[in-house]
Write a protein that holds these residues in place. Structure first.
Motif, PDB file in Angstrom:
ATOM      1  N   MET A  73       0.928  -1.100   0.208  1.00 44.33           N
ATOM      2  CA  MET A  73      -0.070  -0.046  -0.256  1.00 44.33           C
ATOM      3  C   MET A  73       1.095   1.169  -0.551  1.00 44.33           C
ATOM      4  SD  MET A  73      -2.984   0.996   3.324  1.00 44.33           S
ATOM      5  CE  MET A  73      -3.525   2.734   2.983  1.00 44.33           C
ATOM      6  N   LYS A  74       1.090   1.918  -0.943  1.00 43.30           N
ATOM      7  CA  LYS A  74       1.298   3.611  -0.740  1.00 43.30           C
ATOM      8  C   LYS A  74       0.982   4.277   0.338  1.00 43.30           C
ATOM      9  CE  LYS A  74      -1.944   6.450  -3.517  1.00 43.30           C
ATOM     10  NZ  LYS A  74      -2.075   7.043  -2.845  1.00 43.30           N
ATOM     11  N   THR A  75       1.794   5.339   0.599  1.00 47.69           N
ATOM     12  CA  THR A  75       1.589   5.597   1.885  1.00 47.69           C
ATOM     13  C   THR A  75       0.269   7.606   1.188  1.00 47.69           C
ATOM     14  OG1 THR A  75       3.767   6.603   2.261  1.00 47.69           O
ATOM     15  CG2 THR A  75       1.865   8.254   3.038  1.00 47.69           C
ATOM     16  N   VAL A  76      -0.733   7.127   1.722  1.00 46.27           N
ATOM     17  CA  VAL A  76      -2.537   8.041   1.905  1.00 46.27           C
ATOM     18  C   VAL A  76      -2.128   9.240   2.719  1.00 46.27           C
ATOM     19  CG1 VAL A  76      -3.198   5.784   0.902  1.00 46.27           C
ATOM     20  CG2 VAL A  76      -3.179   6.278   3.230  1.00 46.27           C
ATOM     21  N   LYS A  77      -2.434  10.065   2.244  1.00 45.87           N
ATOM     22  CA  LYS A  77      -2.495  11.389   2.836  1.00 45.87           C
ATOM     23  C   LYS A  77      -3.948  11.776   3.288  1.00 45.87           C
ATOM     24  CE  LYS A  77       1.521  12.738  -0.032  1.00 45.87           C
ATOM     25  NZ  LYS A  77       1.858  13.639  -1.091  1.00 45.87           N
ATOM     26  N   VAL A  78      -4.237  11.656   4.687  1.00 42.98           N
ATOM     27  CA  VAL A  78      -5.831  11.814   5.105  1.00 42.98           C
ATOM     28  C   VAL A  78      -5.490  13.155   5.818  1.00 42.98           C
ATOM     29  CG1 VAL A  78      -7.534  10.699   5.847  1.00 42.98           C
ATOM     30  CG2 VAL A  78      -5.660   9.514   4.987  1.00 42.98           C
ATOM     31  N   LEU A  79      -6.516  13.912   5.888  1.00 43.89           N
ATOM     32  CA  LEU A  79      -7.142  14.339   6.834  1.00 43.89           C
ATOM     33  C   LEU A  79      -8.302  14.823   7.751  1.00 43.89           C
ATOM     34  CD1 LEU A  79      -7.395  17.349   8.090  1.00 43.89           C
ATOM     35  CD2 LEU A  79      -8.567  18.729   6.357  1.00 43.89           C
ATOM     36  N   GLY A  80      -7.610  13.552   9.106  1.00 47.98           N
ATOM     37  CA  GLY A  80      -8.397  13.316   9.831  1.00 47.98           C
ATOM     38  C   GLY A  80      -9.237  14.090  10.369  1.00 47.98           C
ATOM     39  N   LEU A  81     -10.580  14.029  11.292  1.00 42.88           N
ATOM     40  CA  LEU A  81     -11.641  14.888  12.171  1.00 42.88           C
ATOM     41  C   LEU A  81     -12.104  15.028  12.934  1.00 42.88           C
ATOM     42  CD1 LEU A  81     -13.844  16.906   8.442  1.00 42.88           C
ATOM     43  CD2 LEU A  81     -11.305  18.190  10.146  1.00 42.88           C
ATOM     44  N   MET A  82     -12.444  15.554  14.120  1.00 44.80           N
ATOM     45  CA  MET A  82     -12.766  14.502  15.373  1.00 44.80           C
ATOM     46  C   MET A  82     -13.372  15.498  16.079  1.00 44.80           C
ATOM     47  SD  MET A  82     -13.321  12.459  16.994  1.00 44.80           S
ATOM     48  CE  MET A  82     -14.241  12.002  18.531  1.00 44.80           C
ATOM     49  N   SER A  83     -15.127  15.147  15.935  1.00 44.90           N
ATOM     50  CA  SER A  83     -15.302  16.083  17.207  1.00 44.90           C
ATOM     51  C   SER A  83     -15.631  15.447  18.221  1.00 44.90           C
ATOM     52  CB  SER A  83     -16.804  17.114  16.760  1.00 44.90           C
ATOM     53  OG  SER A  83     -17.301  17.916  17.744  1.00 44.90           O
ATOM     54  N   GLY A  84     -15.341  15.433  19.698  1.00 43.75           N
ATOM     55  CA  GLY A  84     -15.600  14.610  20.544  1.00 43.75           C
ATOM     56  C   GLY A  84     -16.807  15.461  21.121  1.00 43.75           C
ATOM     57  N   THR A  85     -17.434  14.743  22.517  1.00 42.42           N
ATOM     58  CA  THR A  85     -18.950  14.823  23.861  1.00 42.42           C
ATOM     59  C   THR A  85     -18.063  15.810  24.869  1.00 42.42           C
ATOM     60  OG1 THR A  85     -17.619  13.436  24.787  1.00 42.42           O
ATOM     61  CG2 THR A  85     -19.481  12.500  23.810  1.00 42.42           C
ATOM     62  N   SER A  86     -16.828  16.641  24.668  1.00 40.63           N
ATOM     63  CA  SER A  86     -16.708  17.113  25.699  1.00 40.63           C
ATOM     64  C   SER A  86     -16.868  18.538  24.942  1.00 40.63           C
ATOM     65  CB  SER A  86     -14.196  17.134  26.106  1.00 40.63           C
ATOM     66  OG  SER A  86     -14.311  17.091  24.997  1.00 40.63           O
ATOM     67  N   LEU A  87     -16.840  18.860  23.662  1.00 39.34           N
ATOM     68  CA  LEU A  87     -17.207  19.989  23.035  1.00 39.34           C
ATOM     69  C   LEU A  87     -16.320  20.602  22.880  1.00 39.34           C
ATOM     70  CD1 LEU A  87     -21.277  20.192  23.999  1.00 39.34           C
ATOM     71  CD2 LEU A  87     -20.543  19.785  21.788  1.00 39.34           C
ATOM     72  N   ASP A  88     -14.746  20.775  23.086  1.00 41.12           N
ATOM     73  CA  ASP A  88     -14.043  21.686  23.156  1.00 41.12           C
ATOM     74  C   ASP A  88     -13.590  22.550  21.526  1.00 41.12           C
ATOM     75  OD1 ASP A  88     -12.805  20.807  25.236  1.00 41.12           O
ATOM     76  OD2 ASP A  88     -11.801  19.145  24.908  1.00 41.12           O
ATOM     77  N   GLY A  89     -13.636  21.646  20.784  1.00 38.76           N
ATOM     78  CA  GLY A  89     -14.077  21.710  19.454  1.00 38.76           C
ATOM     79  C   GLY A  89     -13.659  21.105  18.476  1.00 38.76           C
ATOM     80  N   LEU A  90     -13.583  21.615  17.191  1.00 41.13           N
ATOM     81  CA  LEU A  90     -13.081  20.372  15.882  1.00 41.13           C
ATOM     82  C   LEU A  90     -11.411  20.263  16.095  1.00 41.13           C
ATOM     83  CD1 LEU A  90     -14.185  19.516  13.731  1.00 41.13           C
ATOM     84  CD2 LEU A  90     -13.050  21.447  12.153  1.00 41.13           C
ATOM     85  N   ASP A  91     -11.140  19.275  16.315  1.00 41.96           N
ATOM     86  CA  ASP A  91      -9.857  18.837  15.530  1.00 41.96           C
ATOM     87  C   ASP A  91      -9.404  18.561  14.033  1.00 41.96           C
ATOM     88  OD1 ASP A  91      -8.944  19.636  18.135  1.00 41.96           O
ATOM     89  OD2 ASP A  91      -9.467  17.569  19.363  1.00 41.96           O
ATOM     90  N   LEU A  92      -8.396  18.976  13.506  1.00 41.76           N
ATOM     91  CA  LEU A  92      -8.678  18.373  12.372  1.00 41.76           C
ATOM     92  C   LEU A  92      -6.428  18.210  12.153  1.00 41.76           C
ATOM     93  CD1 LEU A  92      -9.691  21.553  11.768  1.00 41.76           C
ATOM     94  CD2 LEU A  92      -9.458  20.884  10.207  1.00 41.76           C
ATOM     95  N   ALA A  93      -6.822  16.824  12.012  1.00 40.68           N
ATOM     96  CA  ALA A  93      -4.883  16.297  12.064  1.00 40.68           C
ATOM     97  C   ALA A  93      -4.885  16.197  10.475  1.00 40.68           C
ATOM     98  CB  ALA A  93      -5.117  15.211  12.735  1.00 40.68           C
ATOM     99  N   TYR A  94      -3.753  16.250   9.606  1.00 41.94           N
ATOM    100  CA  TYR A  94      -3.413  15.827   8.650  1.00 41.94           C
ATOM    101  C   TYR A  94      -2.063  14.750   8.129  1.00 41.94           C
ATOM    102  CZ  TYR A  94      -1.424  16.095   3.819  1.00 41.94           C
ATOM    103  OH  TYR A  94      -1.059  15.729   2.297  1.00 41.94           O
ATOM    104  N   CYS A  95      -2.666  13.800   8.304  1.00 41.79           N
ATOM    105  CA  CYS A  95      -1.470  12.421   8.665  1.00 41.79           C
ATOM    106  C   CYS A  95      -0.960  11.726   6.719  1.00 41.79           C
ATOM    107  CB  CYS A  95      -1.820  11.558   9.585  1.00 41.79           C
ATOM    108  SG  CYS A  95      -3.145  12.158  10.522  1.00 41.79           S
ATOM    109  N   HIS A  96       0.180  11.609   6.842  1.00 46.58           N
ATOM    110  CA  HIS A  96       0.575  10.649   6.247  1.00 46.58           C
ATOM    111  C   HIS A  96       0.794   9.496   6.417  1.00 46.58           C
ATOM    112  CE1 HIS A  96       3.026  13.426   3.501  1.00 46.58           C
ATOM    113  NE2 HIS A  96       1.727  13.646   3.787  1.00 46.58           N
ATOM    114  N   ILE A  97      -0.573   8.395   6.495  1.00 49.12           N
ATOM    115  CA  ILE A  97      -0.191   6.922   6.724  1.00 49.12           C
ATOM    116  C   ILE A  97      -0.083   5.961   6.204  1.00 49.12           C
ATOM    117  CG2 ILE A  97      -1.818   5.325   7.547  1.00 49.12           C
ATOM    118  CD1 ILE A  97      -4.359   7.395   7.980  1.00 49.12           C
TER     119      ILE A  97
END
Length: 358
Positions: free
Chosen positions: A1-25
């Protein structure tokens, strides 16, 4: 599998805000690896935070409208982040925001329409990771343990302290995980009564003392007696926990101090039940890992038989967004990303729905 470039988005129950993580996997000969390239946390405005918090009470028509508008908002934030850093993104992995979670009734719902997100961002989106597992009879949660296994398998236990606390661990070649109980959700509920978003580093809680009656009442909640797999959502918090907190007449510092002892009591109890050797490591991430008083209290209750390990602040804050990027990468490969040993589903599965920008 080649390296994939993914933007992960997460919003949790603590309601702190939106987390964005740009990753190579990428996949290695022995497992999976990642490089966390760029991150950003976008705090929610007071209006949006209140709307997300109260979405559970919206009529169906208004909830679906919010589902779409929030998806558009996620797409806008994603596009601005991608453009600001000139990122090359293969696809976005979005958790959305959980408004309803009742797997015992056969449903879970994360708002943030994948189609609206894809259209607004101009990028392929993979989301809705929980529904298929619930359709297979599972809890649809927790999902992060697939990341614990593939990225952080060198630790005996992985603990996430978001709005809710959950734990995962390996036993005889299978990953097990479940929601332990409360974490930031109850602490933030207390501080927000005085318009304080959160108790930074547990500074206020540190000055308090235990309200023994409240501690015992919390520790005897029925959920803690249930066998795993098990999970909780905001509904449980509203129905079972808020009445206890709101009925307790005490200072904010004592309420916070008591709740931290409660959180750590439940975590240490579960670690003690699940450990199978003398010396253990507990890898801790999520916003609660930045609460110094909580971490000190947890280490005291675990004693020197289990060592609490905190990674870098970036990984503490963005691990969940990273894992949803991984889940998207696994879904793209049609590889399993939901584990029956974790959720109680009929079988392992590859969860997630794919949306292409129109």
């Amino acid at each position: 599998m080649k390296t994939v470039k993914v933007l992960g988005l997460m919003s949790g129950t603590s309601l702190d805000g939106l987390d964005l993580a740009y990753c190579h996997i990428w996949k290695t000969p022995t497992g999976w690896d990642f490089d966390l390239k760029e991150t950003l946390s976008i705090p929610y405005s007071t209006t949006l935070k209140e709307k997300l918090k109260n979405a559970i009470f919206l009529p169906a028509e208004e909830l679906l409208q919010f589902h779409n508008s929030y998806g558009t908002w996620l797409g806008k934030q994603s596009k601005e982040f991608i453009d600001a850093h000139n990122l090359e993104v293969d696809f976005i992995g979005s958790h959305g925001h959980t408004t309803h979670h009742q797997p015992q009734k056969g449903f879970t719902f994360q708002i943030g329409s994948g189609q609206h997100l894809a259209n607004e961002s101009g990028t392929k989106v993979i989301c809705d990771f929980r529904t298929n597992d619930v359709a297979l009879g599972g809890q649809g949660a927790p999902l992060v343990p697939i990341g614990d296994r593939l990225f952080f398998g060198q630790y005996d236990f992985c603990l996430n302290l978001g709005g809710i606390s959950n734990i995962s661990f390996e036993r005889e070649g299978e990953r097990f995980a479940y929601d332990i109980g409360l974490a930031n959700m109850i602490l933030n509920h207390i501080t927000q009564k005085t318009n304080l978003d959160y108790d930074k580093d547990g500074a206020i809680a540190r000055t308090g003392s235990v309200n023994q009656q409240m501690l015992e009442t919390l520790n005897h909640l029925e959920f803690y007696k249930l066998p795993f797999p098990k999970s909780i959502g905001f509904e449980w918090f509203v129905e079972k926990v808020i009445p206890i907190v709101d009925a307790t007449q005490d200072s904010m510092k004592n309420l916070l101090h008591t709740c931290i002892h409660h959180i750590c009591d439940q975590i240490s109890t579960q670690v003690e039940l699940q450990k199978n050797k003398t010396n253990n490591t507990l890898f801790v991430t999520g916003g609660g890992a930045l609460n110094g008083f909580l971490m000190e209290t947890l280490q005291e209750k675990l004693t020197d038989k289990t060592r609490v390990i905190q990674p870098s602040k970036t990984l503490v804050e963005f691990k969940e967004a990273l894992v949803f990027a991984l889940m998207a990468a696994l879904r793209q490969e049609v590889a399993n990303n939901c584990l029956r040993s974790v959720t109680g589903a009929k079988r392992d599965s590859s969860g997630g729905v794919i949306f292409f920008p129109a």
